[in-house]
Scaffold this active site. Structure first.
Site, PDB file in Angstrom:
ATOM      1  N   GLY A 129       0.832  -1.212   0.000  1.00  0.00           N
ATOM      2  CA  GLY A 129       0.000   0.000   0.000  1.00  0.00           C
ATOM      3  C   GLY A 129       0.856   1.247   0.000  1.00  0.00           C
ATOM      4  N   ALA A 140     -11.070  -5.379  14.925  1.00  0.00           N
ATOM      5  CA  ALA A 140     -10.698  -6.797  15.070  1.00  0.00           C
ATOM      6  C   ALA A 140      -9.475  -7.113  14.214  1.00  0.00           C
ATOM      7  CB  ALA A 140     -11.879  -7.690  14.667  1.00  0.00           C
ATOM      8  N   TYR A 142     -12.755  -3.513  11.445  1.00  0.00           N
ATOM      9  CA  TYR A 142     -11.427  -2.884  11.374  1.00  0.00           C
ATOM     10  C   TYR A 142     -10.651  -3.085  12.686  1.00  0.00           C
ATOM     11  CZ  TYR A 142      -8.046   0.924  10.569  1.00  0.00           C
ATOM     12  OH  TYR A 142      -6.898   1.679  10.408  1.00  0.00           O
ATOM     13  N   SER A 197       1.226   3.310  -2.444  1.00  0.00           N
ATOM     14  CA  SER A 197       0.825   4.266  -3.490  1.00  0.00           C
ATOM     15  C   SER A 197       0.388   5.614  -2.932  1.00  0.00           C
ATOM     16  CB  SER A 197      -0.301   3.664  -4.351  1.00  0.00           C
ATOM     17  OG  SER A 197      -1.352   3.169  -3.539  1.00  0.00           O
ATOM     18  N   SER A 234      -3.419  -0.100  14.463  1.00  0.00           N
ATOM     19  CA  SER A 234      -4.198   1.138  14.634  1.00  0.00           C
ATOM     20  C   SER A 234      -4.609   1.270  16.095  1.00  0.00           C
ATOM     21  CB  SER A 234      -5.461   1.078  13.774  1.00  0.00           C
ATOM     22  OG  SER A 234      -6.359   2.098  14.164  1.00  0.00           O
ATOM     23  N   ASN A 272       1.606  -2.100   5.373  1.00  0.00           N
ATOM     24  CA  ASN A 272       0.843  -0.868   5.565  1.00  0.00           C
ATOM     25  C   ASN A 272      -0.533  -0.916   4.901  1.00  0.00           C
ATOM     26  OD1 ASN A 272       0.546   2.293   5.696  1.00  0.00           O
ATOM     27  ND2 ASN A 272       0.382   1.740   3.536  1.00  0.00           N
ATOM     28  N   ILE A 313      -4.646  10.100  11.630  1.00  0.00           N
ATOM     29  CA  ILE A 313      -3.603  10.682  10.777  1.00  0.00           C
ATOM     30  C   ILE A 313      -4.284  11.308   9.557  1.00  0.00           C
ATOM     31  CG2 ILE A 313      -1.466  10.211   9.481  1.00  0.00           C
ATOM     32  CD1 ILE A 313      -1.263   9.588  12.545  1.00  0.00           C
TER      33      ILE A 313
HETATM   34  P1  NDP Z   1      -5.164   5.137   2.473  1.00  0.00           P
HETATM   35  O1  NDP Z   1      -6.580   4.750   2.265  1.00  0.00           O
HETATM   36  O2  NDP Z   1      -4.761   6.550   2.208  1.00  0.00           O
HETATM   37  O3  NDP Z   1      -4.198   4.152   1.635  1.00  0.00           O
HETATM   38  C1  NDP Z   1      -4.372   2.778   1.724  1.00  0.00           C
HETATM   39  C2  NDP Z   1      -3.274   2.098   0.979  1.00  0.00           C
HETATM   40  O4  NDP Z   1      -3.492   0.677   1.089  1.00  0.00           O
HETATM   41  C3  NDP Z   1      -3.277   2.437  -0.487  1.00  0.00           C
HETATM   42  O5  NDP Z   1      -1.946   2.549  -0.929  1.00  0.00           O
HETATM   43  C4  NDP Z   1      -3.949   1.218  -1.126  1.00  0.00           C
HETATM   44  O6  NDP Z   1      -3.482   0.942  -2.428  1.00  0.00           O
HETATM   45  C5  NDP Z   1      -3.475   0.115  -0.194  1.00  0.00           C
HETATM   46  N1  NDP Z   1      -4.302  -1.066  -0.290  1.00  0.00           N
HETATM   47  C6  NDP Z   1      -5.608  -1.201   0.048  1.00  0.00           C
HETATM   48  N2  NDP Z   1      -6.023  -2.454  -0.194  1.00  0.00           N
HETATM   49  C7  NDP Z   1      -4.943  -3.130  -0.703  1.00  0.00           C
HETATM   50  C8  NDP Z   1      -4.733  -4.458  -1.126  1.00  0.00           C
HETATM   51  N3  NDP Z   1      -5.693  -5.374  -1.099  1.00  0.00           N
HETATM   52  N4  NDP Z   1      -3.502  -4.789  -1.589  1.00  0.00           N
HETATM   53  C9  NDP Z   1      -2.510  -3.882  -1.642  1.00  0.00           C
HETATM   54  N5  NDP Z   1      -2.660  -2.613  -1.237  1.00  0.00           N
HETATM   55  C10 NDP Z   1      -3.852  -2.227  -0.774  1.00  0.00           C
HETATM   56  O7  NDP Z   1      -4.832   4.702   3.957  1.00  0.00           O
HETATM   57  P2  NDP Z   1      -3.852   5.332   5.050  1.00  0.00           P
HETATM   58  O8  NDP Z   1      -2.606   5.795   4.416  1.00  0.00           O
HETATM   59  O9  NDP Z   1      -4.630   6.262   5.870  1.00  0.00           O
HETATM   60  O10 NDP Z   1      -3.579   4.041   5.946  1.00  0.00           O
HETATM   61  C11 NDP Z   1      -2.430   3.230   5.814  1.00  0.00           C
HETATM   62  C12 NDP Z   1      -2.420   2.217   6.932  1.00  0.00           C
HETATM   63  O11 NDP Z   1      -2.443   2.888   8.183  1.00  0.00           O
HETATM   64  C13 NDP Z   1      -3.635   1.292   6.915  1.00  0.00           C
HETATM   65  O12 NDP Z   1      -3.246   0.000   7.316  1.00  0.00           O
HETATM   66  C14 NDP Z   1      -4.549   1.919   7.940  1.00  0.00           C
HETATM   67  O13 NDP Z   1      -5.428   0.978   8.479  1.00  0.00           O
HETATM   68  C15 NDP Z   1      -3.536   2.407   8.957  1.00  0.00           C
HETATM   69  N6  NDP Z   1      -4.025   3.479   9.818  1.00  0.00           N
HETATM   70  C16 NDP Z   1      -4.412   4.690   9.296  1.00  0.00           C
HETATM   71  C17 NDP Z   1      -4.874   5.678  10.141  1.00  0.00           C
HETATM   72  C18 NDP Z   1      -5.294   7.026   9.645  1.00  0.00           C
HETATM   73  O14 NDP Z   1      -5.744   7.831  10.474  1.00  0.00           O
HETATM   74  N7  NDP Z   1      -5.173   7.338   8.367  1.00  0.00           N
HETATM   75  C19 NDP Z   1      -4.944   5.467  11.597  1.00  0.00           C
HETATM   76  C20 NDP Z   1      -4.496   4.165  12.027  1.00  0.00           C
HETATM   77  C21 NDP Z   1      -4.056   3.228  11.159  1.00  0.00           C
HETATM   78  P3  NDP Z   1      -4.365   1.217  -3.745  1.00  0.00           P
HETATM   79  O15 NDP Z   1      -4.868   2.612  -3.639  1.00  0.00           O
HETATM   80  O16 NDP Z   1      -3.390   1.012  -4.833  1.00  0.00           O
HETATM   81  O17 NDP Z   1      -5.470   0.226  -3.724  1.00  0.00           O
END
Ligand code: NDP
Length: 247
Positions: free
Chosen positions: A12, A157, A155, A14, A142, A90, A188
């Site tokens: 993830g 869980a 989420y 991107s 998280s 991530n 974040i």
């Molecule tokens: P975003 O929604 O901005 O980005 C999610 C990323 O995960 C994208 O790059 C997406 O890629 C990728 N992704 C989703 N599904 C898949 C998959 N099946 N295979 C590969 N890649 C995948 O999320 P955040 O940057 O906010 O979050 C990143 C991490 O941090 C997550 O695990 C989230 O749960 C965790 N988190 C975030 C918080 C926040 O406040 N933002 C708080 C706590 C934890 P693509 O677009 O190419 O599908």
């Protein structure tokens, strides 16, 4: 540079937090493989930004929820770069709903990506890291996985599961000096939190002693620390990057 010669895989990578992690690892000298699922343009933007700053990066499209695709990704990374030093899990999604309205599909999709995705990558990365007798895995959990959050039974869980997986794997791999740690971010500023209604944003900030959401760079710094030799005596830890929300 502290990570020169290292190969890192960021799932993830991107956008959002993953992009910041990929850029920071590359800025510290690692070659970064940016995994993404659907956002090719955004993944290319991450790679371009890394290269423009003098770093090294490549792309690999696959869903972390697809076990065969993940196996192939790790095989290709190991074949091409001869090592995998850092794995950052991530990739994550949300499908929020109150439990009475939550469908099985919403529950399964979140578990399949956020928890089983981590299982798939860790399983195959561990094979390579055991061969090398070194490596560092950082899993993104998280604050929801620690405190719970109404509307996020799926989420929370999945993210609590990531913590259990992290600690168990840390115990399995410690004898080979392979470290496994987790970062539990609070709120974040990313596209994930942009989707929140204004009332939820205000309620969120009220729970944070710093009274603000964190930045993606503030999470990336913690991930880079855990990934690096500066954290050589840390394994099985969960670092909360949450402005004090969960203390
Ligand atoms: P975003 O929604 O901005 O980005 C999610 C990323 O995960 C994208 O790059 C997406 O890629 C990728 N992704 C989703 N599904 C898949 C998959 N099946 N295979 C590969 N890649 C995948 O999320 P955040 O940057 O906010 O979050 C990143 C991490 O941090 C997550 O695990 C989230 O749960 C965790 N988190 C975030 C918080 C926040 O406040 N933002 C708080 C706590 C934890 P693509 O677009 O190419 O599908």
């Amino acid at each position: 540079m502290e990570l020169a010669g290292k190969t890192a895989l960021v799932t993830g990578g991107s956008r959002g937090i993953g992009r910041a992690i990929a850029k920071m690892l590359a800025a510290r000298g690692a070659h970064v493989v940016i995994n993404y699922n659907g956002s090719q343009e955004q993944a290319e933007r991450t790679r371009t930004e890394i290269q423009a700053a003098g770093g090294s990066a490549s792309l690999f499209q696959c869903s972390v929820a697809d076990p065969e695709a993940v196996e192939e990704m790790i095989k290709q990374v190991a074949a091409e770069y001869k090592r995998l030093d850092i794995l950052v899990n991530n990739a994550g999604i949300t499908r929020d709903n109150l439990i009475l309205k939550m469908t099985e599909k919403e529950f399964d999709e979140v578990l399949d990506t956020n928890l089983k995705g981590v299982f798939h990558t860790c399983k195959h990365a561990a094979k390579q890291m055991l061969r090398q007798k070194s490596g560092s895995i950082v899993n993104i959990s998280s604050i929801s996985g620690i405190m719970g959050n109404a509307g996020q039974t799926n989420y929370a869980a999945s993210k609590a599961g990531v913590i259990g997986l992290t600690k168990s794997l840390a115990r399995e791999l410690a004898s080979r000096e392979i470290r496994v740690n987790a970062v539990a971010p609070g709120f974040i500023e990313t596209e994930m939190t942009e989707k929140l209604p204004e009332s939820a944003v205000e309620a969120g900030k009220a729970q944070i002693p710093f009274r603000r959401f964190g930045t993606v760079e503030e999470v990336a710094k913690v991930v880079c620390f855990l990934a690096s030799e500066d954290a050589s005596y840390l394994t099985g830890q969960v670092i909360q990057a949450d402005g004090g929300m969960g203390m």
